[in-house]
Each structure stands twice: as C-alpha cells, then as structure tokens.
Design an enzyme around this catalytic site. Structure first.
Site, PDB file in Angstrom:
ATOM      1  N   ASN A   5       0.865  -1.187   0.000  1.00 36.31           N
ATOM      2  CA  ASN A   5       0.000   0.000   0.000  1.00 36.31           C
ATOM      3  C   ASN A   5       0.905   1.241   0.000  1.00 36.31           C
ATOM      4  O   ASN A   5       1.481   1.583   1.029  1.00 36.31           O
ATOM      5  CB  ASN A   5      -0.896  -0.041   1.248  1.00 36.31           C
ATOM      6  CG  ASN A   5      -1.705   1.228   1.425  1.00 36.31           C
ATOM      7  OD1 ASN A   5      -1.823   2.049   0.521  1.00 36.31           O
ATOM      8  ND2 ASN A   5      -2.281   1.395   2.611  1.00 36.31           N
TER       9      ASN A   5
ATOM     10  N   GLU B  24      -6.765   4.795   8.001  1.00 38.74           N
ATOM     11  CA  GLU B  24      -6.513   6.213   7.665  1.00 38.74           C
ATOM     12  C   GLU B  24      -7.725   6.832   6.970  1.00 38.74           C
ATOM     13  O   GLU B  24      -8.000   8.019   7.123  1.00 38.74           O
ATOM     14  CB  GLU B  24      -5.240   6.323   6.801  1.00 38.74           C
ATOM     15  CG  GLU B  24      -3.990   6.100   7.650  1.00 38.74           C
ATOM     16  CD  GLU B  24      -2.807   5.502   6.902  1.00 38.74           C
ATOM     17  OE1 GLU B  24      -2.807   5.516   5.663  1.00 38.74           O
ATOM     18  OE2 GLU B  24      -1.875   5.013   7.586  1.00 38.74           O
TER      19      GLU B  24
ATOM     20  N   GLU C  54      -5.576  -5.229  10.598  1.00 39.79           N
ATOM     21  CA  GLU C  54      -4.580  -4.180  10.790  1.00 39.79           C
ATOM     22  C   GLU C  54      -4.872  -3.448  12.101  1.00 39.79           C
ATOM     23  O   GLU C  54      -5.674  -2.504  12.113  1.00 39.79           O
ATOM     24  CB  GLU C  54      -4.648  -3.175   9.646  1.00 39.79           C
ATOM     25  CG  GLU C  54      -4.171  -3.700   8.325  1.00 39.79           C
ATOM     26  CD  GLU C  54      -3.503  -2.594   7.510  1.00 39.79           C
ATOM     27  OE1 GLU C  54      -2.371  -2.786   7.103  1.00 39.79           O
ATOM     28  OE2 GLU C  54      -4.118  -1.536   7.321  1.00 39.79           O
TER      29      GLU C  54
ATOM     30  N   GLY D 118       2.223   2.146  10.845  1.00 39.20           N
ATOM     31  CA  GLY D 118       3.177   3.248  10.726  1.00 39.20           C
ATOM     32  C   GLY D 118       3.865   3.613  12.026  1.00 39.20           C
ATOM     33  O   GLY D 118       4.464   4.680  12.136  1.00 39.20           O
TER      34      GLY D 118
ATOM     35  N   SER E 268       3.229  -2.195  10.372  1.00 39.35           N
ATOM     36  CA  SER E 268       4.684  -2.210  10.633  1.00 39.35           C
ATOM     37  C   SER E 268       5.355  -3.522  10.220  1.00 39.35           C
ATOM     38  O   SER E 268       6.243  -4.024  10.916  1.00 39.35           O
ATOM     39  CB  SER E 268       4.973  -1.892  12.098  1.00 39.35           C
ATOM     40  OG  SER E 268       4.562  -0.558  12.390  1.00 39.35           O
TER      41      SER E 268
ATOM     42  N   HIS F 293      -9.612   1.262   5.186  1.00 41.08           N
ATOM     43  CA  HIS F 293      -8.313   1.436   5.837  1.00 41.08           C
ATOM     44  C   HIS F 293      -8.475   2.419   7.000  1.00 41.08           C
ATOM     45  O   HIS F 293      -9.244   3.374   6.909  1.00 41.08           O
ATOM     46  CB  HIS F 293      -7.284   1.957   4.831  1.00 41.08           C
ATOM     47  CG  HIS F 293      -5.893   1.935   5.381  1.00 41.08           C
ATOM     48  ND1 HIS F 293      -5.426   2.913   6.231  1.00 41.08           N
ATOM     49  CD2 HIS F 293      -4.880   1.043   5.228  1.00 41.08           C
ATOM     50  CE1 HIS F 293      -4.178   2.620   6.579  1.00 41.08           C
ATOM     51  NE2 HIS F 293      -3.813   1.495   5.978  1.00 41.08           N
TER      52      HIS F 293
ATOM     53  N   LYS G  28       0.129   4.265  -0.253  1.00 42.85           N
ATOM     54  CA  LYS G  28      -0.500   5.467   0.330  1.00 42.85           C
ATOM     55  C   LYS G  28      -0.220   6.679  -0.569  1.00 42.85           C
ATOM     56  O   LYS G  28      -0.354   6.591  -1.782  1.00 42.85           O
ATOM     57  CB  LYS G  28       0.000   5.673   1.766  1.00 42.85           C
ATOM     58  CG  LYS G  28      -0.108   4.390   2.600  1.00 42.85           C
ATOM     59  CD  LYS G  28       0.091   4.593   4.066  1.00 42.85           C
ATOM     60  CE  LYS G  28       0.002   3.249   4.766  1.00 42.85           C
ATOM     61  NZ  LYS G  28      -0.090   3.320   6.186  1.00 42.85           N
TER      62      LYS G  28
HETATM   63  P1  PGA Z   1       2.686   0.271   7.660  1.00 38.63           P
HETATM   64  O1  PGA Z   1       1.234   0.485   7.071  1.00 38.63           O
HETATM   65  O2  PGA Z   1       3.236  -1.015   7.078  1.00 38.63           O
HETATM   66  O3  PGA Z   1       3.473   1.476   7.211  1.00 38.63           O
HETATM   67  O4  PGA Z   1       2.555   0.181   9.135  1.00 38.63           O
HETATM   68  C1  PGA Z   1       0.365  -0.592   6.856  1.00 38.63           C
HETATM   69  C2  PGA Z   1      -0.917  -0.100   6.230  1.00 38.63           C
HETATM   70  O5  PGA Z   1      -1.329   1.019   6.521  1.00 38.63           O
HETATM   71  O6  PGA Z   1      -1.547  -0.793   5.425  1.00 38.63           O
END
Ligand code: PGA
Length: 253
Positions: free
Chosen positions: A9, A99, A169, A175, A213, A97, A11
């Site tokens: 992803n 976010e 998740e 993140g 992560s 997601h 982003k």
């Molecule tokens: P990350 O994000 O691997 O940077 O923690 C995962 C995601 O948001 O799908």
C-alpha cells in the site's frame, strides 16, 4: 485453498519518478522474485493507475486502488468509480483502511456500501479491520472486530462474501514501528474466524492478511501463523529492496 497475497500500500508516499524507479529496479528481474508462490500487488496513488495500465505489460505485479467511490457514476466531483478501476486493469480495492476511517470520516455504513459495489464488479475487495490502542488495552478488540465485520458482511450473499479478503490491521501498529506479536495476531485471527463461522455458518475460511509495521525482520513470523495467508505492507513496500526481502521472508517460511 487461497493463494497467498502480499499487498504493497503506497498510500501517498511516492511521486511519479520514484514510482517508475521502483518498478524499473533490476531487483525485480534477477529471478529473486516469482509470482508462482503467490500474488504480489501494488496499490499506487490513484493518479498513477493510468500509468500502470499503460505499462502493464512490463510491470511484474498485480495492482489495485487504495479506495473507491460509493457511487457508481454521476456528478460526484473528485470521486473514482469502480468501473473505471476495472477498465484500468485493477484487480484489488482496499476498503476501510484506518486512515480513511480516521482522516476522512469513513463510517462502517459507507464501507459496507462500497463493499457491495466492489462485489458487483470483477475487483477483489480487501477489507481492513482493526482496533486502536485503547480498545486493545481494554480488551475490547473482539467487540470492535465484530462490529466492523458484521456491518460489512451482514446480508451479503454467500458467493460474494467468499470473495472478500480481510486485512487485520491493528491501528496501533500502522506506521508506528510497533508490529503486533505472533500471539496477538493469532488471537485476532481466531476471533475473526469464529465471527466468520457465526456469520456464515460455513466452514470455508476467508483469506486473512496481517498489516501494521511489517518489515523484512518480522514478515517471516507472520507466515507461520495458521490462518494468515498474506500481508498488507505500507511504508516498507515503497522501497524495492525492503519489499523484496519481505516477499522472500514470507514465502520462504
Ligand atoms: P505500515 O502500514 O506497514 O506502514 O505500518 C500498513 C498499512 O497502513 O496498510
């Protein structure tokens, strides 16, 4: 049996130049990487999907979108329809997601509507669910997972439900560099599977990915968890060497 799936992803991290450099990296041609063990997909920022489509013959990945509109078509400025995503060669759409939920106020109800729309196309939805840190600490996560899953899946016909990929998740792991432990993921997978059984009454389990992560150092641990059949990788998927190491770690386990 589902084919393992590793999803990157991107982003809003990469610009066009960096995206092209990632795809042109000789690493992807050195035989390091084979689609025979599973599927690898990239979710680039939406404006780059046209570029992916134009270069699809030489892109060694499947690809998809990070979001879609909850409307089919019409006067919805700034929105991206599922049919356009299909036409641009997308195979996947990420939904719900954290976010999107947090920064753009997406609700369970909107996510459920998007899911229905995606399921009316050939696209595969990847539905993200997960609890925040407070909910984990208060041991409320089974409740949260239930709420998110039930609102998305309830009322869907069996045939459609089967096509939903679920990404567990935990919000606190996204993140933050603080990935969930094997035990925490295993526990969440068990919860999801029992909810699924309760909802569907069927034996057949959904495909579940872990995200949050993920790094080359921990990717292999998740491959050993029964019920986990892939990863959703954010930050680490934007660097070709890291992403390749994650793929290798997961598939070699
Ligand atoms: P990350 O994000 O691997 O940077 O923690 C995962 C995601 O948001 O799908």
């Amino acid at each position: 049996m589902n084919v393992p799936l590793i999803v990157g992803n991107w982003k809003m991290y990469l610009d066009k130049e960096k995206c092209e450099a990632f795809l042109a990296d000789p690493l992807w041609k050195e035989g390091n990487f084979s689609l025979s063990k599973g599927q690898i997909a990239i979710l680039p920022p939406a404006p780059l999907l046209g570029w992916f489509f134009a270069h699809r013959e030489r892109i060694p990945f499947l690809y998809g979108a990070q979001n879609c509109s909850l409307y089919l078509s019409g006067a919805y400025t700034g929105e991206i329809s599922v049919s356009l995503l299909e036409q641009l060669g997308c195979r996947f759409v990420l939904l719900g997601h954290s976010e999107r939920r947090k920064y753009f106020g997406e609700t369970d109800e909107q996510i459920a509507r998007k899911l229905q729309l995606v399921l009316s196309t050939s696209l595969t939805p990847i539905l993200c669910i997960g609890e925040n840190w407070e909910e984990r600490n208060n041991r409320k996560y089974p409740e949260i997972l239930k709420k998110q899953l039930v609102s998305a899946l309830d009322g869907l016909p069996d045939q459609s439900r089967k096509r939903v990929v679920i990404a567990y998740e935990p919000v606190w792991a996204i993140g933050t560099g603080r990935n969930a432990t094997v035990e925490e993921v295993w526990d969440a997978v068990e919860t999801i599977l029992s909810l699924w059984k309760h909802l569907t009454g069927k034996q057949e389990s959904p495909q579940i990915l872990y995200g949050g992560s993920v790094e080359p150092e921990n990717a292999g641990d998740y491959a050993g968890i029964q019920g986990i059949q892939g990863l959703l990788v954010g930050g680490a998927s934007t660097q070709s060497r890291k992403f390749l190491s994650i793929i290798q770690a997961f598939f070699h386990k």
